[in-house]
Design an enzyme around this catalytic site. Structure first.
Site, short mmCIF file in Angstrom:
data_model
loop_
_atom_site.label_atom_id
_atom_site.label_comp_id
_atom_site.label_asym_id
_atom_site.label_seq_id
_atom_site.Cartn_x
_atom_site.Cartn_y
_atom_site.Cartn_z
N ARG A 67 -8.87 -0.97 7.35
CA ARG A 67 -9.85 -0.03 6.79
C ARG A 67 -10.22 1.04 7.80
O ARG A 67 -11.40 1.33 8.01
CB ARG A 67 -11.09 -0.80 6.32
CG ARG A 67 -11.78 -0.06 5.17
CD ARG A 67 -12.80 -0.89 4.44
NE ARG A 67 -13.32 -0.10 3.33
CZ ARG A 67 -13.94 -0.61 2.28
NH1 ARG A 67 -14.13 -1.90 2.19
NH2 ARG A 67 -14.39 0.17 1.33
N CYS A 68 -9.19 1.61 8.40
CA CYS A 68 -9.48 2.67 9.36
C CYS A 68 -8.26 3.52 9.53
O CYS A 68 -7.16 3.11 9.24
CB CYS A 68 -9.93 2.10 10.69
SG CYS A 68 -8.67 1.92 11.93
N GLN A 127 0.80 -1.22 0.00
CA GLN A 127 0.00 0.00 0.00
C GLN A 127 0.84 1.27 0.00
O GLN A 127 0.29 2.36 -0.08
CB GLN A 127 -0.95 -0.02 1.20
CG GLN A 127 -1.90 -1.20 1.14
CD GLN A 127 -2.83 -1.31 2.34
OE1 GLN A 127 -3.01 -2.37 2.88
NE2 GLN A 127 -3.44 -0.20 2.75
N GLU A 173 -12.96 4.41 4.33
CA GLU A 173 -13.05 3.64 5.56
C GLU A 173 -14.30 3.93 6.37
O GLU A 173 -14.66 3.13 7.24
CB GLU A 173 -11.81 3.92 6.40
CG GLU A 173 -10.57 3.51 5.64
CD GLU A 173 -9.31 4.11 6.19
OE1 GLU A 173 -8.26 3.52 6.02
OE2 GLU A 173 -9.39 5.19 6.80
#
Ligand SMILES: Cc1cc2nc3c(=O)[nH]c(=O)nc-3n(C[C@H](O)[C@H](O)[C@H](O)COP(=O)(O)OP(=O)(O)OC[C@H]3O[C@@H](n4cnc5c(N)ncnc54)[C@H](O)[C@@H]3O)c2cc1C
Lengths: 806, 269
Positions: free
Chosen positions: A384-385, A238, A756
């Site tokens: 996802r945060c 990522q 997110e």
């Protein structure tokens, strides 16, 4: 063979009635994703598609124990395997200085275990063989002698006096404390607020260990060229630029000879932020074998050994006075596993957890976070945060709900009374964040309207009278995303900024290179649309380039919903730079002064004479032609930018869930889910909807079924998708989406991140709904349970036997 | 099979065997693919007062069969919640029974319907085995290594009704608990009953005591509640990631009762 469609309702219809889908809007709008043409035809190019001449294959031998001393490792039989090229163990790495590597949290992590194994399936040896099957076969030929030690799998027992010391490798470490207690907020002020409160509610809230589970597991093809010293790394991660810097530091390789190539990536969700031992092994393997090495983990390896998320035990109290929420205190016990590799910016050992006051105007708040080592896999990734905001939102939204019922007030009513009001923005929270903008009341009302909230409450009563269980859950979240301003944060000393490089070619087509790294978020479409909006070039005429560190500008990548807030900012800024340059050229072309020109999408024209102008493609052509450039201006139409965000952006949303619970079996069915998101300006509303659908689905998973758990010996018992459950369309209702738009005041295009939000807002929403159902069913006796609300756990809670997840 | 001295496994749909091989839990020396004889063994026939299902009949064929829907709606109900479309397209009746996973759905269905398995051994010798003898332990059946399951047979009797109930953690997952029930009701009296529970014991649990308790009586909610209570008591679940023992016992009771009630309703329709 023909396939049938599963019975039940499909969860998503991407092309709903909310606006027309256009082929190529010149700017923002619902446009089909450009990348999908190759994805839906099965023509994506993932890591396993990489095949290099002479490539060999790696496999990792892993620990069968949660905690054990390594007495000996004998690799001779594996080395005798006719197809084995090399076997690497810790001792070999020591000579390269690679036995241990730094983590993102300034801890150290064993690349291959030499002294002890500290978690189940920890990396012990790396085999390189001519084919993948032989590599697997050779693993069974390695003989390791272990002395099994007691394992700690319960964070609450990690600091017991008789707890075995996990990190005896660290000089001076005498217990299992991973990082000293960290705090935010004002303790004394919070104590005062609690002393004056009318109502106090106390809960132990657990956000259990889960796994991001990207569809494509982690892996690498490492190609070290012995002649040139050039290291090419194919690896879906990522943050390719940050990874390159880390490899340069860890392996002592010159950074300009490292090139990271990310092709298509099958999901990341925070799981592909860290540098894993397998990567270092693949690089070492390539150096040792003198050939490119492919290593791809299987599903079990991904689930059991790579970055987990959450694992926060949160002792909390919330109080109210005069019918409004006034204070919050939280003491967190964080379980980091055997090595602290929590993803977070420097100076934020608990990530952004202290955003825990949520969307409310509190008088005071205080939180502490203490972290311990256990015999579990490391991670603490931001699944996802944005760095622990999921935990914070889960906590505050569970607590508000609990407090409301304690006060006998409707939970929406309590939220409405306690929200930060629109006129208070920019708003400084009790723990030091400056929220940029919002109108929470409006968004909450839109959600209530879509849901038909009052009728739902009525239906709930009618159902209850018949013995049926229906629950209604609310969550209102505020996220802080788009990390981050260099004055406030960095990761491993690297500013969290992003670069963009835009080149408009002579024909008016353009290539924009970015440092963000899509894992499925649709960057090739969204970023083209940003350029299109700024320059008036069709998004189909713009290529978005990413994933090659040699060909893209430096930046920190994609996680924490930061692509649009940071990289998107860079793209807007670089487009404007090009537009400014185009103006100077247009003035020359039109034989006028730049200040006499006005911009309309796609062209500069002479103020007062619309007909006299130069379109962007004409300006581009001119800039590369033999015609004279304006004085002092270089030829060509391109620019570079690095964007340093002045603040985070603060998207928010109001969610309402409706569940039905089977009184006999405890089975929970999520019947409706209403999500009203405010992420500021929407570039491609269809991409936004897609992000929301995906994140809500993950929320359904976390709330109802996902859990990474361990037995007493430290064995992880969720080593496959048969035991670690991911939700399907059949568990998801047809999501009902709504929106409000409050542009971010400090962002170049007013956008806030959204990737997110749905995954942050939905777990507490669904959990609140389940507890609400049980509360009504038991006449108020049941007021709490922890995720996952699977049938057995929900049924136990219904009987008054709710237990923490194990 | 004989030429490999038993060091071989038949490969049907492969949806149990291949995952086991991938996890290196099974390591047969040879695979004997029986898909080439699918044409012979994929059928659902009604003949001589019996329904016969060939061993290579795919889950999907059973899901979509009109014959089964007419006589034994339990098949549709079980197949509807069994695995996912991908598995159902390949997985077979034979593979399901021979795998003998205690959490498997079809074994419960066949047990409740009092089916019989036809086994063929070397030289073509056939023998017929009832479900009672078929399951001998977890993942163990009466089928010998050199025997092939050929078909499963069911008697069609008057007044039949059947239903399948399953709680799962997620669509496509193996059952936490499943209950399969069949009833044959004539003149308002239960003439015969089959009740089996999955995932609550070392093999598919046949709840014989409950069957005996309802035969000869008129169907009623109280009766089925009693039968459910017997299922609760007589099963022997173990705790695992799907839930603790008390929960599984409770659910075995709830689902047995529900399956019997719905089976009765379908019999009386
Ligand atoms: C993701 C997933 C979910 C599933 N969920 C469920 C579920 O919810 N409920 C459920 O009941 N099942 C479930 N299953 C199992 C599924 O039903 C399988 O298809 C079935 O158990 C095996 O059938 P098969 O034809 O694939 O057998 P195979 O895998 O080919 O064989 C299984 C075993 O039976 C033997 N065998 C096969 N046919 C014969 C024969 N004719 N004679 C002798 N021996 C034979 C094989 O040698 C092997 O030992 C699931 C499977 C998967 C992969």
């Amino acid at each position: 063979m023909a396939t049938e469609t599963a019975p039940g309702k499909m969860a998503t219809w991407l092309e709903d009635a909310k606006g027309e889908v256009q082929d190529a809007p010149i700017g923002y709008g619902r446009m089909k994703r450009k990348e999908d043409a190759r994805f839906i035809r099965g023509k994506g190019n993932y890591l396993d598609d990489v095949r290099l001449p002479g490539m060999v294959h790696g496999a990792i031998l892993r620990s069968p124990y949660g905690h054990a001393r390594i007495l000996s490792i004998d690799t001779s039989k594996a080395l005798a395997h006719p197809k084995v090229a090399a076997v690497v163990i810790a001792k070999d790495l020591e000579t390269l200085g690679l036995a241990w590597m730094p983590t993102i949290s300034y801890d150290t992590q064993a690349v291959l275990a030499g002294d002890k194994v500290r978690f189940h399936m920890q990396e012990v040896a790396f085999v390189v063989a001519l084919d993948a099957y032989s590599a697997q076969d050779a693993l069974a030929l390695i003989e390791v002698e272990y002395e099994v030690l007691p394992a700690i799998v319960n964070a609450r027992k990690a600091m017991d006096a008789d707890a075995p010391l996990i990190r005896d490798d660290k000089v001076g470490q005498t217990n299992n404390l991973a990082s000293p207690t960290w705090e935010a907020g004002d303790k004394a002020a919070t104590d005062r607020v609690f002393a004056e409160a009318d109502t106090i509610v106390t809960r132990d809230i657990i956000d259990p260990r889960v796994h991001p589970s990207p569809m494509e597991t982690c892996g690498m093809v490492a190609d070290m060229n012995p002649e040139t010293g050039q290291l090419n790394i194919y690896n879906g991660n990522q943050a390719p630029h940050a990874h390159r810097t880390v490899y340069a530091q860890v392996a002592g390789l010159p950074e300009h000879r490292i090139r990271i190539l990310c092709n298509d990536i099958g999901g990341g969700f925070g799981n592909k932020v860290p540098v894993y031992p397998g990567y270092v092994c693949a690089i070492a393997g390539s150096i040792v074998a003198g050939a490119p090495v492919k290593w791809i983990e299987d599903r079990s390896e991904n689930l059991v050994s790579t970055g987990f998320a959450r694992d926060y035990i949160m002792q909390s109290q919330m109080c109210a006075k005069g019918g409004k929420i006034t204070g919050l205190r939280v003491d967190v016990l964080a379980d980091h596993g055997a090595f602290d590799s929590t993803a977070q910016p420097t100076k934020f050992p608990a990530g952004f957890f202290h955003i825990v006051t949520g969307s409310y105007d509190l008088d005071a708040a205080h939180c502490t976070v203490t972290a311990v080592y256990t015999n579990k896999a490391p991670g603490g990734v931001a699944y996802r945060c944005s760095f622990r905001i999921t935990e914070a939102v889960y906590l505050v939204e569970r607590m508000v709900e609990a407090l409301a019922w304690e006060m006998n007030v409707d939970p929406i009513e309590l939220r409405m009374r306690s929200f930060i009001r629109p006129e208070q923005f920019p708003y400084e929270t009790a723990t030091g964040w400056t929220y940029d903008s919002g109108d929470y009341h409006k968004t909450m009302k839109v959600a209530m309207e879509i849901a038909g909230y009052d009728q739902l409450r009525q239906e709930q009563q009618e159902k209850a009278a018949k013995g049926e269980i229906m629950g209604i859950g609310i969550a209102f979240f505020t996220e802080g995303v788009g990390a981050g301003p260099r004055k406030h944060m960095d990761i491993l000393g690297l500013a969290m900024n992003d670069g963009a490089d835009l080149r408009v070619h002579p024909s008016g087509k353009a290539v924009v290179s970015i440092s963000a790294q899509t894992q499925g978020q649709g960057h090739e479409t969204t970023f083209a649309q940003i350029v299109a909006e700024e320059l008036g070039i069709s998004p189909n005429d713009i290529t978005v380039r990413h994933g090659d560190t040699d060909k893209t500008p430096y930046g920190l990548g994609t996680y924490g919903s930061r692509s649009t807030p940071v990289s998107g900012g860079a793209v807007a800024v670089v487009s404007r730079k090009v537009r400014d340059k185009a103006r100077l050229i247009a003035a020359r072309m039109l034989e006028t002064r730049p200040e006499d020109l006005a911009w309309e999408k796609g062209r500069w024209y002479v103020r007062g004479d619309q007909s006299k102008g130069a379109a962007i493609e004409d300006i581009a052509e001119y800039s590369y032609s033999g015609s004279p450039m304006p004085e002092g201006l270089e030829g060509g139409l391109d620019a570079q930018a690095v964007y340093d965000p002045p603040n985070l952006t603060y998207p928010y949303g109001a969610y309402i869930a409706v569940v039905d619970i089977d009184p006999g079996t405890g089975h929970v069915h999520c019947r409706r889910f209403i999500a009203v998101d405010d992420c500021g300006v929407r570039i491609n509303p269809m991409v936004v909807d897609g992000q929301i659908h995906g994140g809500l689905t993950e929320g359904v998973g976390q709330a109802l079924m996902e859990l990474i758990s361990f037995d007493e010996q430290g064995n992880c018992v969720n080593a496959s998708f048969m035991d670690y459950l991911l939700p399907t369309a059949l568990e998801c209702p047809e999501f009902e989406l709504g929106e409000t738009v409050t542009p971010c005041p400090h962002h170049p295009i007013g956008a806030k991140g959204v990737g997110e939000s749905p995954c942050v807002g939905s777990p507490p929403c669904i959990t609140n709904a389940v507890i609400d159902g049980l509360r009504v069913h038991t006449q108020g006796r049941v007021r709490h349970m922890d995720m996952p609300c699977n049938p057995a756990r929900t049924w136990a809670a219904m009987q008054g036997n709710a237990a923490p997840p194990q | 099979m004989a030429s490999h001295n038993g060091n071989a496994r038949f490969l049907a749909g492969g949806h149990s065997l291949i995952p086991m091989m991938k996890l290196r839990l099974a390591d047969p020396g040879h695979l004997i693919d029986i898909n080439p004889i699918e044409a012979e063994l994929n059928y659902i026939r009604e003949e001589g007062g019996e329904i016969r299902i060939g061993a290579m009949t795919r889950h999907r064929n059973m899901l979509e069969s009109d014959v089964l829907a007419k006589h034994f709606p339990i098949f549709f109900e079980a197949e509807h919640v069994l695995a996912d479309p991908v598995v159902r397209n390949r997985g077979t009746m034979g593979g399901s029974l021979c795998q003998a996973d205690p959490a498997e759905d079809l074994s419960g269905v066949v047990t409740a319907l009092k089916g019989e398995a036809v086994l063929r051994g070397p030289g073509g010798a056939e023998r017929v085995v009832g479900m009672e003898e078929f399951h001998i332990g977890p993942y163990m059946t009466a089928v010998q290594p050199d025997e092939l399951l050929i078909e499963v047979r069911f008697k069609v009797k008057p007044g039949g009704g059947s239903a399948h109930e399953k709680v799962e953690r997620r669509a496509g997952d193996f059952a936490i608990v499943a209950a399969s029930a069949a009833l044959w009701i004539e003149g308002g009296v239960i003439k015969d009953c089959g009740l089996a529970c999955s995932a609550v014991g070392p093999t598919t649990m046949h709840i014989g005591r409950a069957e005996a308790a309802v035969i000869g009586k008129a169907p009623s909610e109280e009766l089925f509640a009693q039968a459910g209570a017997m299922a609760s008591q007589d099963c022997s679940p173990s705790a695992d990631g799907r839930g603790p023992v008390d929960y599984k016992r409770h659910v075995a009771g709830v689902l047995s009762k529900r399956a019997l009630s719905r089976a009765a309703a379908s019999a009386l329709r």
